[in-house]
Design an enzyme around this catalytic site. Structure first.
Site, PDB file in Angstrom:
ATOM      1  N   LYS A  73     -10.669  -7.286   4.665  1.00  0.00           N
ATOM      2  CA  LYS A  73     -11.011  -5.872   4.859  1.00  0.00           C
ATOM      3  C   LYS A  73     -12.133  -5.382   3.938  1.00  0.00           C
ATOM      4  O   LYS A  73     -12.951  -4.556   4.344  1.00  0.00           O
ATOM      5  CB  LYS A  73      -9.764  -4.998   4.677  1.00  0.00           C
ATOM      6  CG  LYS A  73      -8.755  -5.133   5.815  1.00  0.00           C
ATOM      7  CD  LYS A  73      -7.595  -4.187   5.622  1.00  0.00           C
ATOM      8  CE  LYS A  73      -6.635  -4.254   6.785  1.00  0.00           C
ATOM      9  NZ  LYS A  73      -5.533  -3.297   6.666  1.00  0.00           N
ATOM     10  N   ASP A 109      -6.719   2.662   9.528  1.00  0.00           N
ATOM     11  CA  ASP A 109      -5.370   2.677   8.931  1.00  0.00           C
ATOM     12  C   ASP A 109      -4.944   4.097   8.536  1.00  0.00           C
ATOM     13  O   ASP A 109      -3.808   4.515   8.785  1.00  0.00           O
ATOM     14  CB  ASP A 109      -5.324   1.767   7.692  1.00  0.00           C
ATOM     15  CG  ASP A 109      -5.209   0.298   8.069  1.00  0.00           C
ATOM     16  OD1 ASP A 109      -4.729  -0.022   9.171  1.00  0.00           O
ATOM     17  OD2 ASP A 109      -5.609  -0.553   7.240  1.00  0.00           O
TER      18      ASP A 109
HETATM   19  P1  NAP Z   1      -2.206  -4.462  -1.787  1.00  0.00           P
HETATM   20  O1  NAP Z   1      -3.614  -4.024  -1.589  1.00  0.00           O
HETATM   21  O2  NAP Z   1      -1.934  -5.774  -2.401  1.00  0.00           O
HETATM   22  O3  NAP Z   1      -1.479  -3.308  -2.664  1.00  0.00           O
HETATM   23  C1  NAP Z   1      -0.136  -3.429  -3.037  1.00  0.00           C
HETATM   24  C2  NAP Z   1       0.278  -2.208  -3.869  1.00  0.00           C
HETATM   25  O4  NAP Z   1       1.669  -2.331  -4.132  1.00  0.00           O
HETATM   26  C3  NAP Z   1      -0.422  -2.130  -5.218  1.00  0.00           C
HETATM   27  O5  NAP Z   1      -0.575  -0.788  -5.565  1.00  0.00           O
HETATM   28  C4  NAP Z   1       0.590  -2.832  -6.124  1.00  0.00           C
HETATM   29  O6  NAP Z   1       0.498  -2.451  -7.474  1.00  0.00           O
HETATM   30  C5  NAP Z   1       1.881  -2.326  -5.548  1.00  0.00           C
HETATM   31  N1  NAP Z   1       3.013  -3.198  -5.880  1.00  0.00           N
HETATM   32  C6  NAP Z   1       3.178  -4.491  -5.545  1.00  0.00           C
HETATM   33  N2  NAP Z   1       4.341  -4.948  -6.029  1.00  0.00           N
HETATM   34  C7  NAP Z   1       4.908  -3.935  -6.698  1.00  0.00           C
HETATM   35  C8  NAP Z   1       6.132  -3.788  -7.431  1.00  0.00           C
HETATM   36  N3  NAP Z   1       7.004  -4.798  -7.550  1.00  0.00           N
HETATM   37  N4  NAP Z   1       6.406  -2.580  -7.965  1.00  0.00           N
HETATM   38  C9  NAP Z   1       5.546  -1.540  -7.829  1.00  0.00           C
HETATM   39  N5  NAP Z   1       4.368  -1.617  -7.174  1.00  0.00           N
HETATM   40  C10 NAP Z   1       4.063  -2.801  -6.605  1.00  0.00           C
HETATM   41  O7  NAP Z   1      -1.407  -4.466  -0.417  1.00  0.00           O
HETATM   42  P2  NAP Z   1      -1.632  -3.483   0.862  1.00  0.00           P
HETATM   43  O8  NAP Z   1      -2.552  -4.134   1.797  1.00  0.00           O
HETATM   44  O9  NAP Z   1      -1.927  -2.120   0.379  1.00  0.00           O
HETATM   45  O10 NAP Z   1      -0.178  -3.565   1.534  1.00  0.00           O
HETATM   46  C11 NAP Z   1       0.929  -2.877   0.979  1.00  0.00           C
HETATM   47  C12 NAP Z   1       2.032  -2.786   2.036  1.00  0.00           C
HETATM   48  O11 NAP Z   1       1.563  -2.025   3.141  1.00  0.00           O
HETATM   49  C13 NAP Z   1       2.456  -4.148   2.614  1.00  0.00           C
HETATM   50  O12 NAP Z   1       3.866  -4.121   2.780  1.00  0.00           O
HETATM   51  C14 NAP Z   1       1.768  -4.178   3.964  1.00  0.00           C
HETATM   52  O13 NAP Z   1       2.479  -4.963   4.910  1.00  0.00           O
HETATM   53  C15 NAP Z   1       1.837  -2.710   4.345  1.00  0.00           C
HETATM   54  N6  NAP Z   1       0.811  -2.282   5.320  1.00  0.00           N
HETATM   55  C16 NAP Z   1       1.248  -1.650   6.437  1.00  0.00           C
HETATM   56  C17 NAP Z   1       0.332  -1.198   7.372  1.00  0.00           C
HETATM   57  C18 NAP Z   1       0.837  -0.509   8.616  1.00  0.00           C
HETATM   58  O14 NAP Z   1       0.067  -0.319   9.550  1.00  0.00           O
HETATM   59  N7  NAP Z   1       2.081  -0.095   8.664  1.00  0.00           N
HETATM   60  C19 NAP Z   1      -1.045  -1.398   7.166  1.00  0.00           C
HETATM   61  C20 NAP Z   1      -1.467  -2.040   6.005  1.00  0.00           C
HETATM   62  C21 NAP Z   1      -0.514  -2.498   5.084  1.00  0.00           C
HETATM   63  P3  NAP Z   1      -0.299  -3.346  -8.560  1.00  0.00           P
HETATM   64  O15 NAP Z   1      -1.688  -2.849  -8.513  1.00  0.00           O
HETATM   65  O16 NAP Z   1       0.381  -3.025  -9.818  1.00  0.00           O
HETATM   66  O17 NAP Z   1      -0.141  -4.782  -8.155  1.00  0.00           O
END
Ligand code: NAP
Length: 289
Positions: A73, A109
């Site tokens: 992305k 998104d």
């Molecule tokens: P990402 O860029 O890796 O971001 C993950 C976020 O979660 C970061 O802020 C991270 O904090 C935090 N995090 C991870 N583990 C954690 C923990 N144990 N405790 C507290 N915070 C934690 O991932 P992303 O692409 O944003 O995806 C995040 C979620 O959204 C996933 O479950 C994905 O499947 C979902 N998603 C859904 C859609 C939809 O259409 N529904 C679209 C996109 C993504 P740090 O910076 O501290 O690591």
């Protein structure tokens, strides 16, 4: 409805790694078929080192466009000719539209998230919301909410090495949209309590609670949840996370990330075809997958 292919059939695709588990092909192929559009949507596993040539193939093969997912992305941003205002603000794209070889990057998104709230009659324009997480999904949500006129967004993230980087990014979004955006440590219980107290909506934009860690929740103190707020979880696997169970128990309105996925796809479909996705039919289909 049966789909026939011809010499005129156009291609749309997902470029991701992994891509094979995606439900986007089911969503878009049903929508092409329902709209009598001679096109097909396929999912391709694309390695990062092949992203540039894969994007070039959108022009070579005269594709309608593509969706991009992890890990492409952000890397795709410099590889397109133009960006939508939201994509430029977010700094990541999940959709490319091919207009006779001119490639425009969009990020649907955040649009999908705002539509998902509309679908459950939750209006956050002019209101305060709290977002847990500041990664890719959170940035798209925060940017679109700020662009659409949310008054204040209180963001909570773990205070790790990435924290100062997020702080700068959020300040940039705040400056460009006029939305009041603050970042605080997720471990600061009293700041989180204050934020939730004045928020109409809590969003989990982390993967905490996702399969196989279904008993985990990003919000430990469930007494902070109340009936007069809504809770949105971007996770859709499982459909009901621990956070959503806690929110329901508190009487709050809830929704899972399936609706964001549905409406981000609907926005991409409309950009490629100028036609509406049959969202009710697509929703019924993806709920069974
Ligand atoms: P990402 O860029 O890796 O971001 C993950 C976020 O979660 C970061 O802020 C991270 O904090 C935090 N995090 C991870 N583990 C954690 C923990 N144990 N405790 C507290 N915070 C934690 O991932 P992303 O692409 O944003 O995806 C995040 C979620 O959204 C996933 O479950 C994905 O499947 C979902 N998603 C859904 C859609 C939809 O259409 N529904 C679209 C996109 C993504 P740090 O910076 O501290 O690591």
């Amino acid at each position: 409805m049966e789909q026939m292919f011809s010499g005129h059939t156009r291609l749309a695709a997902l470029f991701a790694k992994p891509a094979r588990h995606s439900i986007s092909p089911a969503m878009h192929n049903l929508s092409f078929s329902e709209n009598n559009i001679d096109a097909v949507y396929l999912a391709f596993d694309v390695e990062p080192e092949n992203l540039a040539t894969s994007i070039e193939s959108i022009r070579t093969l005269d594709m309608l466009g593509v969706n991009l997912s992890m890990p492409h992305k952000m890397a795709a941003v410099p590889l397109v000719d133009a960006l939508s205002p939201a994509a430029a603000l977010i700094g990541a794209i999940n959709t490319i539209v091919n207009d006779n070889g001119h490639l425009t990057g969009h990020n649907t998104d955040g649009i999908g998230f705002m539509k998902a709230l509309e679908a459950i009659d939750v209006s956050i324009i002019g209101e305060t919301i709290t977002v847990i997480g500041a990664g890719g999904a959170a940035t798209a949500i925060i940017s679109q909410a700020a662009l659409d006129g949310v008054k204040e967004i209180q963001v909570f993230n773990r205070k790790d090495a990435f924290y100062p980087v997020i702080e700068v990014k959020l300040q940039e979004i705040a400056q460009q949209t006029g939305c009041n955006i603050t970042l605080q440590d997720l471990a600061d219980d009293s700041a989180l309590a204050d934020a939730l107290n004045k928020s109409q909506l809590l969003v989990n934009a982390t993967g905490v609670g996702m399969k196989p860690n279904e008993s985990e929740s990003p919000l430990k103190d469930t007494s902070l949840l109340r009936a007069s707020m809504a809770v949105y979880d971007v996770i859709y696997n499982p459909r009901e996370t621990q956070l959503l169970r806690d929110a329901k128990a508190a009487g709050a309105k809830t929704a899972n990330g399936l609706s964001m996925l549905l409406y981000q796809g609907a926005a991409a479909f409309e950009l490629w075809t100028g036609k509406e996705m049959p969202v009710k039919k697509v929703q019924a289909l993806i709920e069974t997958l």
